[in-house]
Each structure stands twice: as structure tokens, then as C-alpha cells.
Design a protein around this motif. Sequence first.
Motif, PDB file in Angstrom:
ATOM      1  N   ILE A 140       0.854  -1.190   0.000  1.00 28.05           N
ATOM      2  CA  ILE A 140       0.000   0.000   0.000  1.00 28.05           C
ATOM      3  C   ILE A 140       0.888   1.237   0.000  1.00 28.05           C
ATOM      4  CG2 ILE A 140      -1.745   1.319   1.253  1.00 28.05           C
ATOM      5  CD1 ILE A 140      -2.866  -1.263   2.328  1.00 28.05           C
ATOM      6  N   ALA A 141       0.657   2.126  -0.964  1.00 28.20           N
ATOM      7  CA  ALA A 141       1.441   3.367  -1.065  1.00 28.20           C
ATOM      8  C   ALA A 141       0.721   4.499  -0.335  1.00 28.20           C
ATOM      9  CB  ALA A 141       1.654   3.737  -2.526  1.00 28.20           C
ATOM     10  N   ILE A 142       1.497   5.351   0.331  1.00 26.09           N
ATOM     11  CA  ILE A 142       0.950   6.505   1.043  1.00 26.09           C
ATOM     12  C   ILE A 142       1.835   7.725   0.752  1.00 26.09           C
ATOM     13  CG2 ILE A 142       0.023   5.045   2.899  1.00 26.09           C
ATOM     14  CD1 ILE A 142       2.328   6.118   4.697  1.00 26.09           C
ATOM     15  N   PRO A 143       1.353   8.949   1.010  1.00 23.53           N
ATOM     16  CA  PRO A 143       2.203  10.131   0.806  1.00 23.53           C
ATOM     17  C   PRO A 143       3.433  10.093   1.713  1.00 23.53           C
ATOM     18  CG  PRO A 143      -0.108  10.750   1.064  1.00 23.53           C
ATOM     19  CD  PRO A 143      -0.001   9.307   1.452  1.00 23.53           C
ATOM     20  N   ASN A 144       4.528  10.674   1.245  1.00 18.26           N
ATOM     21  CA  ASN A 144       5.764  10.618   2.031  1.00 18.26           C
ATOM     22  C   ASN A 144       6.017  11.847   2.887  1.00 18.26           C
ATOM     23  OD1 ASN A 144       6.492  12.503   0.111  1.00 18.26           O
ATOM     24  ND2 ASN A 144       8.203  11.342  -0.728  1.00 18.26           N
ATOM     25  N   ASP A 145       5.122  12.867   2.821  1.00 14.47           N
ATOM     26  CA  ASP A 145       5.311  14.007   3.717  1.00 14.47           C
ATOM     27  C   ASP A 145       4.690  13.669   5.074  1.00 14.47           C
ATOM     28  OD1 ASP A 145       2.441  15.544   3.852  1.00 14.47           O
ATOM     29  OD2 ASP A 145       2.767  14.682   1.863  1.00 14.47           O
ATOM     30  N   PRO A 146       5.250  14.185   6.169  1.00 11.85           N
ATOM     31  CA  PRO A 146       4.854  13.758   7.514  1.00 11.85           C
ATOM     32  C   PRO A 146       3.362  13.893   7.822  1.00 11.85           C
ATOM     33  CG  PRO A 146       6.878  15.034   7.623  1.00 11.85           C
ATOM     34  CD  PRO A 146       6.381  15.135   6.213  1.00 11.85           C
ATOM     35  N   THR A 147       2.754  15.030   7.492  1.00 16.20           N
ATOM     36  CA  THR A 147       1.363  15.219   7.888  1.00 16.20           C
ATOM     37  C   THR A 147       0.407  14.346   7.085  1.00 16.20           C
ATOM     38  OG1 THR A 147       1.322  17.168   6.464  1.00 16.20           O
ATOM     39  CG2 THR A 147       1.639  17.544   8.797  1.00 16.20           C
ATOM     40  N   ASN A 148       0.563  14.314   5.764  1.00 15.37           N
ATOM     41  CA  ASN A 148      -0.331  13.482   4.952  1.00 15.37           C
ATOM     42  C   ASN A 148      -0.035  11.998   5.117  1.00 15.37           C
ATOM     43  OD1 ASN A 148      -2.179  15.278   3.423  1.00 15.37           O
ATOM     44  ND2 ASN A 148      -0.263  16.190   2.740  1.00 15.37           N
ATOM     45  N   GLY A 149       1.233  11.672   5.385  1.00 18.44           N
ATOM     46  CA  GLY A 149       1.581  10.280   5.645  1.00 18.44           C
ATOM     47  C   GLY A 149       0.905   9.769   6.906  1.00 18.44           C
ATOM     48  N   GLY A 150       0.964  10.576   7.963  1.00 19.34           N
ATOM     49  CA  GLY A 150       0.305  10.207   9.216  1.00 19.34           C
ATOM     50  C   GLY A 150      -1.202  10.108   9.053  1.00 19.34           C
ATOM     51  N   ARG A 151      -1.743  11.031   8.297  1.00 18.10           N
ATOM     52  CA  ARG A 151      -3.185  11.031   8.037  1.00 18.10           C
ATOM     53  C   ARG A 151      -3.590   9.775   7.269  1.00 18.10           C
ATOM     54  NH1 ARG A 151      -5.946  15.655   4.226  1.00 18.10           N
ATOM     55  NH2 ARG A 151      -8.125  14.984   4.396  1.00 18.10           N
ATOM     56  N   ALA A 152      -2.784   9.384   6.281  1.00 19.31           N
ATOM     57  CA  ALA A 152      -3.071   8.182   5.481  1.00 19.31           C
ATOM     58  C   ALA A 152      -3.038   6.929   6.347  1.00 19.31           C
ATOM     59  CB  ALA A 152      -2.057   8.061   4.343  1.00 19.31           C
ATOM     60  N   LEU A 153      -2.079   6.879   7.257  1.00 19.66           N
ATOM     61  CA  LEU A 153      -1.990   5.729   8.164  1.00 19.66           C
ATOM     62  C   LEU A 153      -3.234   5.626   9.048  1.00 19.66           C
ATOM     63  CD1 LEU A 153       1.782   5.960   9.141  1.00 19.66           C
ATOM     64  CD2 LEU A 153       0.713   4.130   7.808  1.00 19.66           C
ATOM     65  N   ARG A 154      -3.773   6.792   9.435  1.00 17.40           N
ATOM     66  CA  ARG A 154      -5.002   6.781  10.235  1.00 17.40           C
ATOM     67  C   ARG A 154      -6.186   6.244   9.419  1.00 17.40           C
ATOM     68  NH1 ARG A 154      -3.503   6.453  15.324  1.00 17.40           N
ATOM     69  NH2 ARG A 154      -2.248   8.233  16.006  1.00 17.40           N
ATOM     70  N   VAL A 155      -6.182   6.520   8.111  1.00 14.89           N
ATOM     71  CA  VAL A 155      -7.226   5.977   7.234  1.00 14.89           C
ATOM     72  C   VAL A 155      -7.162   4.441   7.245  1.00 14.89           C
ATOM     73  CG1 VAL A 155      -8.005   5.771   4.835  1.00 14.89           C
ATOM     74  CG2 VAL A 155      -7.363   8.012   5.743  1.00 14.89           C
ATOM     75  N   LEU A 156      -5.938   3.925   7.161  1.00 19.90           N
ATOM     76  CA  LEU A 156      -5.754   2.469   7.189  1.00 19.90           C
ATOM     77  C   LEU A 156      -6.136   1.889   8.542  1.00 19.90           C
ATOM     78  CD1 LEU A 156      -2.311   2.143   5.333  1.00 19.90           C
ATOM     79  CD2 LEU A 156      -4.620   1.911   4.380  1.00 19.90           C
ATOM     80  N   GLU A 157      -5.825   2.625   9.609  1.00 20.05           N
ATOM     81  CA  GLU A 157      -6.190   2.160  10.954  1.00 20.05           C
ATOM     82  C   GLU A 157      -7.705   2.136  11.120  1.00 20.05           C
ATOM     83  OE1 GLU A 157      -4.695   3.006  15.463  1.00 20.05           O
ATOM     84  OE2 GLU A 157      -5.393   4.760  14.339  1.00 20.05           O
ATOM     85  N   ASN A 158      -8.378   3.201  10.683  1.00 26.65           N
ATOM     86  CA  ASN A 158      -9.837   3.266  10.809  1.00 26.65           C
ATOM     87  C   ASN A 158     -10.527   2.199   9.970  1.00 26.65           C
ATOM     88  OD1 ASN A 158      -9.680   5.431  12.577  1.00 26.65           O
ATOM     89  ND2 ASN A 158      -9.810   6.963  10.960  1.00 26.65           N
ATOM     90  N   ALA A 159      -9.823   1.718   8.932  1.00 28.57           N
ATOM     91  CA  ALA A 159     -10.365   0.638   8.098  1.00 28.57           C
ATOM     92  C   ALA A 159     -10.105  -0.729   8.719  1.00 28.57           C
ATOM     93  CB  ALA A 159      -9.748   0.702   6.705  1.00 28.57           C
ATOM     94  N   GLY A 160      -9.393  -0.756   9.853  1.00 25.93           N
ATOM     95  CA  GLY A 160      -9.122  -2.007  10.550  1.00 25.93           C
ATOM     96  C   GLY A 160      -7.935  -2.786  10.012  1.00 25.93           C
ATOM     97  N   LEU A 161      -7.102  -2.144   9.183  1.00 21.08           N
ATOM     98  CA  LEU A 161      -5.974  -2.850   8.570  1.00 21.08           C
ATOM     99  C   LEU A 161      -4.732  -2.854   9.447  1.00 21.08           C
ATOM    100  CD1 LEU A 161      -6.331  -1.542   4.893  1.00 21.08           C
ATOM    101  CD2 LEU A 161      -6.963  -3.805   5.788  1.00 21.08           C
ATOM    102  N   ILE A 162      -4.541  -1.811  10.245  1.00 20.94           N
ATOM    103  CA  ILE A 162      -3.380  -1.713  11.136  1.00 20.94           C
ATOM    104  C   ILE A 162      -3.809  -1.047  12.438  1.00 20.94           C
ATOM    105  CG2 ILE A 162      -1.666  -1.569   9.279  1.00 20.94           C
ATOM    106  CD1 ILE A 162      -1.632   1.504   9.723  1.00 20.94           C
TER     107      ILE A 162
END
Length: 274
Positions: A140-162
Motif C-alpha cells: 500500500i502506497a501513502i504520501p511521504n510528507d509527515p502530515t499526509n503520511g500520518g493522516r493516510a496511516l489513520r485511514v488504514l487504521e480506521n479501516a481495521g488494517l493496522i
Amino acid sequence: MKKLSLLLSAVLLTVGLTGCAGEKSQSTGAKNEVEKAKKEIVVGATPVPHKEILEKAAEVLKKDGYTLTIKEFSDYQIPNTALAEKELDANFFQHVPFLNKSIEEKNLDLTYTVKVHIEPMGLYSKKIKDLKELKNGAEIAIPNDPTNGGRALRVLENAGLIKLKSGELVTKLDITENKKGLKITELDAPQLPRVLGDVDAAVINTNFAVEAGLNPTKDAIVIESKDSPYANILAVRKEDKDKDYIKALSKALTSQEVKKFIEEKYKGSIVPAF
């Protein structure tokens, strides 16, 4: 004679000080007049939806006697530097946490005036249609800048993936649970739509998704909640925040005309924040 000399010196000193004060007053007055006379506003923006929203705001500004010049950027790093160096009067491309991070990292004297819209981030794929189809070890690819990267990880967490540690600016090193053994790849945000055929899925900012012809409400497998705190804002230099032309631009961007435009054009994939 001595008294007369002292008296003349005092008079000359007074005249000199009065002259300086007069020059300063004239200089300040001239500066204020220049600011009031400024009718062209130069704003940096990414193409979609920011440039499109600004083009609508330009119609509102025209009624107040202002013209809007939009400088287009495809990069997230340059616009704040360009604003700080006075190449722009304002920029419109980022959310509040991104601006705060830029200010902290680069010591920029910037702030923002208004929150304009929210772009829910989404998970997209050309290989799967449902999260249940995501295989172990998927990339899974996510943005590499700190704020959008962290935000993307939260999307994956809210989806129950991590699962992640608490905090706003999390990275993939903060993943505490990854049962599927997902491989998280960090890339420049504009590249993400172009790599969809090479990865299993990607978390993409809505502006880049829309620009690539993706419809967030139809094409995203998972989409960020509309109550997201990541509102997109109009960034300006602190020294310019209360100037007439910045106030006019802020008012135009939060006008009913712009609100209606956002609601009708983007149909819920981008929502007004005012």
C-alpha cells in the motif's frame, strides 16, 4: 552669546526631529496608500480543486475591483517557501497540520485566515474492489510528507488494517499491529495515482485523485470521515493578515457563491468548511 548659541541649537534640533517625524509619517502614509491601491492578488495553488475554487472566487473578487492571478504548483514543498519569500501574496493548497509543520521546520512567519474546504482522503486500487480481497503482504502506497503520511496511516487504521500509537504525526514506525503484514511504501503525493497499477492500493489526497479522474465517493474503497480536522486553508504572511486585499480574498473564498460551487461541482467528495 553662549545663551543664544544654545537656543539656536535647541531650535535646530527640534526642527530636525520634526522633519524626521514628518518623513516617517509620510512614509507610513505612502505605504498604506500603496496597500490600498493594490488590486492584483497573486495566489499559489495546486490544480484540483484549489485552482478551480480560486477561479470561482475570482468572479466574486472582480465585483470588489480585484483581479486574481493564480500560480499553479504540483509540489507541496515550494508554495510555502514562495509565500515567505514574497513571490506570492497567499497560497491555497494545504491543511492546517501541514502548514504548522512547515512553519516549525522552516521557521516561516506564516499563518492562515480562513478554512475553505475539506478533502476526505481515500484508499484506491486497480486490483481489488473490497478490503476483503486484500491479501497478506499486499503493498500500500501513502504520501511521504509527515502530515499526509500520518493522516493516510489513520485511514488504514480506521479501516481495521493496522493499529498505531496515539499522536498526530505518526509514521509507519508507529504501527503497533499489522496482522496482514502489509508493506507500506512512501511516495511523493502527486505520484500516487500513477502507481496504482504497480501497487495493491494507495491512499491518495482527494485533489490528486480528482485530477487523475477518480471519483472519491464512487472509486474509493475506504474514505476518510467528512468530520476530518484537516481543513484546507488560505495561508498568508503574518504581516499581511489584516490587509484589505487579503480580507477581500478571504471573504470571497468563504462566500455563498463559492460554497454553492463546491457543493454542486464536487457532489460531496469535497465539502465546504464554512
